[in-house]
Design an enzyme around this catalytic site. Structure first.
Site, mmCIF file in Angstrom:
data_model
loop_
_atom_site.group_PDB
_atom_site.id
_atom_site.type_symbol
_atom_site.label_atom_id
_atom_site.label_comp_id
_atom_site.label_asym_id
_atom_site.label_seq_id
_atom_site.Cartn_x
_atom_site.Cartn_y
_atom_site.Cartn_z
ATOM 1 N N HIS A 163 97.972 13.370 117.023
ATOM 2 C CA HIS A 163 97.025 12.823 116.485
ATOM 3 C C HIS A 163 96.046 14.176 115.605
ATOM 4 O O HIS A 163 95.656 13.688 114.803
ATOM 5 C CB HIS A 163 96.439 12.046 117.354
ATOM 6 C CG HIS A 163 96.325 10.833 118.297
ATOM 7 N ND1 HIS A 163 97.749 10.622 118.859
ATOM 8 C CD2 HIS A 163 95.489 10.035 118.075
ATOM 9 C CE1 HIS A 163 97.392 9.263 119.305
ATOM 10 N NE2 HIS A 163 95.963 8.985 118.810
ATOM 11 N N GLY A 205 97.585 10.680 128.115
ATOM 12 C CA GLY A 205 96.814 12.339 128.039
ATOM 13 C C GLY A 205 96.406 12.305 129.316
ATOM 14 O O GLY A 205 96.038 13.659 130.363
ATOM 15 N N ASP A 252 106.651 7.840 121.616
ATOM 16 C CA ASP A 252 105.490 8.269 121.400
ATOM 17 C C ASP A 252 104.876 7.532 121.923
ATOM 18 O O ASP A 252 105.215 6.043 122.257
ATOM 19 C CB ASP A 252 104.543 8.280 120.251
ATOM 20 C CG ASP A 252 103.039 8.816 120.487
ATOM 21 O OD1 ASP A 252 103.028 9.923 121.205
ATOM 22 O OD2 ASP A 252 102.083 7.945 120.069
ATOM 23 N N SER A 253 103.326 7.440 122.826
ATOM 24 C CA SER A 253 103.195 6.456 124.016
ATOM 25 C C SER A 253 102.076 5.269 122.798
ATOM 26 O O SER A 253 101.675 4.754 123.426
ATOM 27 C CB SER A 253 101.638 7.214 124.044
ATOM 28 O OG SER A 253 100.595 8.366 124.293
ATOM 29 N N THR A 272 102.348 14.992 124.916
ATOM 30 C CA THR A 272 102.308 14.509 126.709
ATOM 31 C C THR A 272 103.358 14.828 126.913
ATOM 32 O O THR A 272 103.927 14.805 128.409
ATOM 33 C CB THR A 272 100.807 13.329 126.735
ATOM 34 O OG1 THR A 272 99.749 13.601 126.029
ATOM 35 C CG2 THR A 272 100.428 13.826 128.363
ATOM 36 N N CYS A 305 106.142 12.445 121.443
ATOM 37 C CA CYS A 305 104.490 12.474 122.307
ATOM 38 C C CYS A 305 104.469 13.399 122.769
ATOM 39 O O CYS A 305 105.579 14.119 124.158
ATOM 40 C CB CYS A 305 104.554 11.668 123.066
ATOM 41 S SG CYS A 305 103.188 11.173 124.279
ATOM 42 N N CYS A 310 98.939 18.185 119.966
ATOM 43 C CA CYS A 310 99.123 16.749 119.803
ATOM 44 C C CYS A 310 99.403 15.363 119.166
ATOM 45 O O CYS A 310 98.829 16.459 117.348
ATOM 46 C CB CYS A 310 97.277 16.257 120.484
ATOM 47 S SG CYS A 310 97.090 14.865 120.999
ATOM 48 N N GLU A 332 92.379 7.724 116.732
ATOM 49 C CA GLU A 332 92.366 6.259 116.540
ATOM 50 C C GLU A 332 91.813 5.136 115.835
ATOM 51 O O GLU A 332 91.426 3.726 115.367
ATOM 52 C CB GLU A 332 92.532 5.598 118.334
ATOM 53 C CG GLU A 332 94.009 6.701 118.255
ATOM 54 C CD GLU A 332 94.907 5.816 119.408
ATOM 55 O OE1 GLU A 332 94.365 4.785 120.004
ATOM 56 O OE2 GLU A 332 96.023 6.638 119.728
HETATM 57 N N1 DGL Z 1 100.664 11.247 121.749
HETATM 58 C C1 DGL Z 1 99.539 11.623 122.429
HETATM 59 C C2 DGL Z 1 100.478 12.913 122.724
HETATM 60 O O1 DGL Z 1 100.633 13.622 121.311
HETATM 61 C C3 DGL Z 1 98.666 11.693 122.572
HETATM 62 C C4 DGL Z 1 97.840 9.808 123.392
HETATM 63 C C5 DGL Z 1 98.202 9.881 124.281
HETATM 64 O O2 DGL Z 1 97.086 10.357 124.969
HETATM 65 O O3 DGL Z 1 98.595 9.741 125.142
HETATM 66 O O4 DGL Z 1 99.802 13.850 123.621
#
Ligand code: DGL
Length: 271
Positions: free
Chosen positions: A188, A44, A11-12, A76, A74, A186, A154
């Site tokens: 989060h 994102g 993930d990011s 994105t 992730c 997403c 976050e």
């Molecule tokens: N992990 C990203 C997602 O699921 C969200 C956080 C980001 O923008 O890096 O889209």
């Protein structure tokens, strides 16, 4: 740990730990190696090409650690790499968080009217829209970019009046869209699902992409006969920035303590 015995996911940043949490629940015997690209988060707002190149770097790194499946946790990154872009390069199963969520959404919708909450990057990529209409051509998809939700989660403001206000604002268009399905696209947003549920009509079904992704991982392991009988799994965490920061913040997303986090910055840079 045996070689090629782990589930690899990336993930990011910390968000993908909501996916890992669901995978751990469903597959308690499986060892997992998680990569959070904390030096380059958020994805994102970044361009597609940039995200594709980050994702490839990370996927190669994880492959070198000996993984048997790769999970793009992730949304994105998964939307930038849609069209099996990573599957074409790697000869292990690649599971994108997007496909199982889309599959579930088209199964539960009756009206074919589906809203997708996601980052700007995911919305702009059109990946959810394309994948949904590929499976259900008569569907109408309503993407809603919610850029403020990632920082709020976050900050752990998942039960905060300010977050509720913003969630309400993002969900306002739903009144006109008349959807029966709402997809959380997403990493989060599962942490906000109770708040979101409270703000929408009871008749709307929420599809949580973290849960559907975990179910798909379980399915793919079975299909490819890659399950492990191991009773004591190992969990390894790698990040591209400060490990301690990730360790402290990550526990909130994962739902239990993280003991050790490795920094992978040298390995990534030297690629
Ligand atoms: N992990 C990203 C997602 O699921 C969200 C956080 C980001 O923008 O890096 O889209």
């Amino acid at each position: 740990m045996d070689n090629k015995d782990k589930i690899g996911m990336f993930d990011s940043g910390v968000g993908g730990l909501t996916v890992m949490r669901q995978v751990q629940k469903l597959l308690p015997n499986e060892s997992i190696i998680y990569f959070g690209d904390t030096a380059r988060v958020p994805y994102g707002e970044k361009s597609r090409d940039t995200i594709i190149s980050y994702s490839k770097e990370i996927a190669f790194f994880l492959l070198e650690q000996g993984i048997k499946v790769l999970v793009i946790a992730c949304n994105t990154a998964a939307s930038a790499c849609s069209g099996n872009r990573l599957q074409q390069i790697f000869n292990i199963p690649v599971i994108s968080v997007i496909d199982p969520a889309v599959q579930r959404a088209v199964e539960v919708t009756k009206s074919g009217r589906i809203a997708v909450l996601a980052t700007r990057g995911t919305v702009k990529s059109g990946a959810y829209q394309q994948e949904i209409t590929k499976r259900l051509p008569q569907a109408t998809v309503f993407p809603i970019a919610c850029p403020l939700l990632v920082p709020l989660v976050e900050e752990r403001m998942v039960d905060h009046p300010a977050t509720r206000l913003i969630v309400k604002e993002y969900l306002k268009p739903l009144r006109d869209y008349n959807v029966d399905t709402l997809l959380l696209g997403c990493t989060h947003y599962p942490l906000l699902s109770e708040m979101i549920q409270a703000e929408i009509d009871d008749q709307i079904t929420i599809v949580d992409s973290a849960t559907t992704c975990a179910i798909e991982v379980q399915k793919q392991l079975l299909i490819h006969q890659l399950n492990t009988e191991k009773t004591k799994p190992d969990y390894h965490f790698y990040v591209s920035d400060d490990p301690e920061n990730f360790r402290l913040n990550g526990q909130f997303f994962l739902g239990h303590p993280i003991h050790k986090v490795h920094s992978s910055i040298e390995q990534l840079i030297s690629r």
